[in-house]
Design a protein around this motif. Structure first.
Motif, mmCIF file in Angstrom:
data_model
loop_
_atom_site.group_PDB
_atom_site.id
_atom_site.type_symbol
_atom_site.label_atom_id
_atom_site.label_comp_id
_atom_site.label_asym_id
_atom_site.label_seq_id
_atom_site.Cartn_x
_atom_site.Cartn_y
_atom_site.Cartn_z
ATOM 1 N N THR A 120 0.840 -1.205 0.000
ATOM 2 C CA THR A 120 0.000 0.000 0.000
ATOM 3 C C THR A 120 0.870 1.249 0.000
ATOM 4 N N LEU A 121 1.865 1.264 0.860
ATOM 5 C CA LEU A 121 2.747 2.422 0.964
ATOM 6 C C LEU A 121 3.688 2.518 -0.234
ATOM 7 N N PHE A 122 4.108 1.373 -0.769
ATOM 8 C CA PHE A 122 4.967 1.334 -1.951
ATOM 9 C C PHE A 122 4.322 2.092 -3.107
ATOM 10 N N PHE A 123 3.072 1.758 -3.418
ATOM 11 C CA PHE A 123 2.418 2.374 -4.572
ATOM 12 C C PHE A 123 1.968 3.808 -4.274
ATOM 13 N N THR A 124 1.611 4.085 -3.020
ATOM 14 C CA THR A 124 1.254 5.466 -2.673
ATOM 15 C C THR A 124 2.452 6.387 -2.870
ATOM 16 N N GLU A 125 3.599 5.956 -2.366
ATOM 17 C CA GLU A 125 4.800 6.777 -2.499
ATOM 18 C C GLU A 125 5.283 6.821 -3.940
ATOM 19 N N MET A 126 5.135 5.726 -4.661
ATOM 20 C CA MET A 126 5.534 5.717 -6.065
ATOM 21 C C MET A 126 4.767 6.775 -6.840
ATOM 22 N N TRP A 127 3.452 6.844 -6.624
ATOM 23 C CA TRP A 127 2.643 7.820 -7.349
ATOM 24 C C TRP A 127 2.883 9.244 -6.839
ATOM 25 N N GLU A 128 3.174 9.386 -5.547
ATOM 26 C CA GLU A 128 3.484 10.724 -5.037
ATOM 27 C C GLU A 128 4.777 11.246 -5.647
ATOM 28 N N LEU A 173 -0.424 9.619 11.583
ATOM 29 C CA LEU A 173 0.349 9.506 10.353
ATOM 30 C C LEU A 173 -0.518 9.122 9.163
ATOM 31 N N LYS A 174 -1.443 8.195 9.385
ATOM 32 C CA LYS A 174 -2.264 7.673 8.286
ATOM 33 C C LYS A 174 -3.121 8.769 7.660
ATOM 34 N N LYS A 175 -3.770 9.574 8.496
ATOM 35 C CA LYS A 175 -4.593 10.671 7.979
ATOM 36 C C LYS A 175 -3.718 11.765 7.370
ATOM 37 N N ALA A 176 -2.512 11.970 7.924
ATOM 38 C CA ALA A 176 -1.619 12.987 7.368
ATOM 39 C C ALA A 176 -1.257 12.645 5.927
ATOM 40 N N VAL A 177 -1.004 11.358 5.667
ATOM 41 C CA VAL A 177 -0.700 10.923 4.297
ATOM 42 C C VAL A 177 -1.900 11.162 3.389
ATOM 43 N N TYR A 203 -4.556 13.325 3.825
ATOM 44 C CA TYR A 203 -4.792 14.752 3.622
ATOM 45 C C TYR A 203 -3.711 15.355 2.721
ATOM 46 N N GLY A 204 -2.449 14.955 2.952
ATOM 47 C CA GLY A 204 -1.357 15.484 2.137
ATOM 48 C C GLY A 204 -1.532 15.135 0.671
ATOM 49 N N GLY A 205 -1.936 13.881 0.392
ATOM 50 C CA GLY A 205 -2.159 13.465 -0.993
ATOM 51 C C GLY A 205 -3.266 14.249 -1.665
ATOM 52 N N ILE A 206 -4.333 14.520 -0.915
ATOM 53 C CA ILE A 206 -5.448 15.315 -1.468
ATOM 54 C C ILE A 206 -4.971 16.721 -1.833
ATOM 55 N N ILE A 207 -4.217 17.346 -0.917
ATOM 56 C CA ILE A 207 -3.738 18.709 -1.159
ATOM 57 C C ILE A 207 -2.776 18.736 -2.353
ATOM 58 N N VAL A 258 -6.390 6.820 -4.611
ATOM 59 C CA VAL A 258 -7.402 5.763 -4.767
ATOM 60 C C VAL A 258 -6.850 4.438 -4.250
ATOM 61 N N GLN A 259 -5.628 4.132 -4.651
ATOM 62 C CA GLN A 259 -4.988 2.900 -4.201
ATOM 63 C C GLN A 259 -4.832 2.893 -2.688
ATOM 64 N N TYR A 260 -4.463 4.038 -2.114
ATOM 65 C CA TYR A 260 -4.268 4.146 -0.660
ATOM 66 C C TYR A 260 -5.570 3.913 0.089
ATOM 67 N N ARG A 261 -6.653 4.453 -0.442
ATOM 68 C CA ARG A 261 -7.953 4.282 0.211
ATOM 69 C C ARG A 261 -8.452 2.846 0.085
ATOM 70 N N VAL A 262 -8.281 2.251 -1.096
ATOM 71 C CA VAL A 262 -8.808 0.901 -1.332
ATOM 72 C C VAL A 262 -8.046 -0.146 -0.526
ATOM 73 N N THR A 263 -6.731 0.011 -0.420
ATOM 74 C CA THR A 263 -5.920 -1.014 0.253
ATOM 75 C C THR A 263 -5.449 -0.582 1.634
ATOM 76 N N GLY A 264 -5.939 0.550 2.120
ATOM 77 C CA GLY A 264 -5.474 1.087 3.399
ATOM 78 C C GLY A 264 -5.717 0.174 4.582
ATOM 79 N N HIS A 265 -6.711 -0.741 4.478
ATOM 80 C CA HIS A 265 -6.994 -1.646 5.592
ATOM 81 C C HIS A 265 -5.831 -2.607 5.849
ATOM 82 N N HIS A 266 -4.926 -2.748 4.877
ATOM 83 C CA HIS A 266 -3.774 -3.619 5.070
ATOM 84 C C HIS A 266 -2.783 -3.041 6.084
ATOM 85 N N LEU A 267 -2.931 -1.771 6.430
ATOM 86 C CA LEU A 267 -2.032 -1.172 7.411
ATOM 87 C C LEU A 267 -2.343 -1.633 8.829
#
Length: 531
Positions: free
Chosen positions: A34-42, A101-105, A107-111, A225-234
């Motif tokens: 989840t974090l791999f692809f979130t950071e990759m896209w960021e 941390l989870k919400k910061a990621v 909110y940061g992605g949205i901004i 989108v990926q972070y929201r869909v797979t976020g439960h894996h955290l």
């Protein structure tokens, strides 16, 4: 630079076999992907936009750019990249104490997404809306959307970047032998995004600059989108801190009010700027910011040594961090010219024609990431091999090696600039070789600096001194932008001065490396490595 900090120099902790709880994928927590692809896209969004930034600012109005001069463009570039690192400090602080941390990621992605789409707005309106919008002249929408987008990306990155790395660390139990391997996988995602983005966004920018910015925003949107869909894996990692007692709840409310108030004040100041109540002279602000950062660093290190209540041993270690602060800022001031002066050199003075096709300038911004992917494992293996034979260079010597590699890269650019000053286009090989040696320098210095800071920092000041590491990178980025203002070759006079500018950088960086080489023994004594 941050995209490779943990790619090398990571070794498993011996005799540790702590088990990872919960669902796993290839022996690692599923949340890592989840974090791999979130950071990759960021990173896709960040490096895709960065590849275009100074080119867009300096492009003539008739070509859809902003038509800024090199000095202004370099200052804005430096302030922007500086801001990305400076805002990581309050971003991490608010996440730790308020929303987690989870919400910061999130909110940061949205901004960040809103920021990129804001920068893309003029082009999107022209493409899908009013085709009669003026071309070849600068409108209020062009300027407001550009600066508003930069501000939003800085704020969003400050929230996302430091906290997503922290979540990676929290996925593993303390002392786990798989933690370092997990970070290596995570940082491979960073480099993958940084490699693909300049190619993809520069291709779109050939048709319209704003489409390139829009594609960067689309990448961040996919990451969200990926972070929201797979976020439960955290599995609950990165949740907000629990306030249990009435005192803790009260403190949290006070912090929330302060955060809201400061955000409101900042937004009001930005609004006044957009309304034309005051103007900003970017070169002067950049120069002042340079002095402020240097003054803050001097005062902080002075306070820590004199009044921090540290032991003699810890004061010496803080002194080492202060010394390396200077050399770190110097290194990044050269290395981060990749996105500024070297990007302009690729645009203006490099023969980019291959088989009758003109290679988009931004493609060269992928070279460093490609070299990182190829050479990071080799450097890691090299240090391990030398360590087994008791030949591994000390940390200060690795710093010096990084500066020497940086100097070699700019020596190559000196000869490339001589070709350009003679009125010919330079072969792309010059830039590729420069990026190769700069990559070697980065792999020698960046991971070592992070590791050394965590090793030397007194425990009660560990977070603050890590912040000083980021401050040194911020200062380096700012200086890099300012250098681009005079080394970009935007005028005939500047073009003739370009070889001497690059040669000056060679002497400064090589001299700094030589100085650090001779200081390595006394620095090791301060570190307690030799008696």
């Amino acid at each position: 630079m941050e995209k490779k900090d943990a790619a090398v120099g990571k070794h498993a902790i011996p005799n540790q076999t702590l088990e990872i709880e919960g669902p796993q994928l290839f022996g690692h927590p599923r949340g890592l992907m989840t974090l791999f692809f979130t950071e990759m896209w960021e990173r896709f969004s960040y490096y895709g936009m960065r590849a275009l930034l100074i080119l867009f600012m300096t492009a003539p109005l008739v070509n859809g750019g902003l038509g800024f001069d090199d000095v202004t463009s370099g200052a804005i570039y430096g302030l922007y990249t500086m801001g990305v690192y400076l805002f990581a400090l309050p971003g991490g602080w608010f996440a730790d104490r308020l929303f987690g941390l989870k919400k910061a990621v999130w909110y940061g992605g949205i901004i960040i997404t809103i920021g990129h789409f804001t920068m893309a707005l003029p082009g999107l309106l022209h493409l899908f809306g009013d085709q009669s919008m003026p071309k070849g002249e600068l409108t209020g929408l062009d300027l407001y959307s550009f600066f508003a987008g930069l501000v939003l990306i800085v704020v969003g990155t400050g929230l996302l970047k430091p906290n997503i790395s922290s979540i990676v660390g929290q996925l593993y139990p303390e002392g786990s032998s798989k933690r370092d391997a997990g970070f290596s996988i995570f940082y491979m995602g960073i480099n993958l995004g940084a490699f693909i983005a300049p190619i993809a966004c520069s291709t779109m920018a050939v048709y319209d600059w704003h489409l390139g910015f829009g594609l960067a925003g689309l990448g961040m949107l996919l990451g969200l989108v990926q972070y929201r869909v797979t976020g439960h894996h955290l599995d609950g990692v990165g949740e907000p801190p629990n306030a249990v007692t009435a005192e803790e709840i009260g403190q949290k409310k006070i912090l929330a009010r302060w955060a809201t108030g400061l955000t409101g004040v900042a937004a009001f100041i930005v609004l006044l700027f957009f309304l034309g109540v005051f103007t900003v002279d970017a070169p002067r602000v950049a120069a002042a910011s340079n002095n402020i950062i240097l003054l803050v660093a001097l005062l902080y290190f002075g306070y820590l040594v004199l009044f921090g209540g540290l032991s003699v041993v810890d004061r010496k270690k803080v002194g080492v961090i202060a010394i390396l602060f200077v050399f770190t800022a110097l290194f990044w001031s050269g290395f981060e010219q990749a996105g500024s002066s070297l990007n302009l050199f690729a645009e203006r003075f490099t023969d980019r024609t291959a088989f009758g096709w003109e290679i988009p300038t931004g493609y060269f911004q992928s070279v460093n990431s490609l070299f990182i992917i190829v050479f990071a494992p080799l450097f890691g293996s090299l240090w391990v091999l030398l360590g087994r034979r008791n030949l591994e260079p000390s940390s200060p010597l690795k710093f010096a090696l990084g500066l020497f590699c940086l100097a070699i890269g700019f020596l190559i650019m000196y000869f490339a600039a001589k070709v350009a000053a003679s009125g010919q286009l330079a072969a792309p090989t010059w830039l590729v070789l420069t990026y190769l040696f700069h990559t070697f320098g980065e792999l020698s210095l960046s991971p070592v600096g992070l590791s050394l800071t965590t090793k030397l920092a007194p425990k009660k000041y560990a977070g603050q001194l890590m912040g000083m590491w980021f401050l040194s990178i911020a200062m380096g980025n700012l200086i890099a932008g300012r250098i681009a203002g005079v080394a970009g070759g935007g005028s005939a006079e500047a073009l003739q001065d370009m070889p001497s500018q690059y040669l000056l950088i060679v002497w400064v960086t090589a001299g700094a490396g030589l100085l650090l080489f001779f200081l390595s023994f006394p620095i090791r004594k301060l570190m307690g490595e030799v008696k």
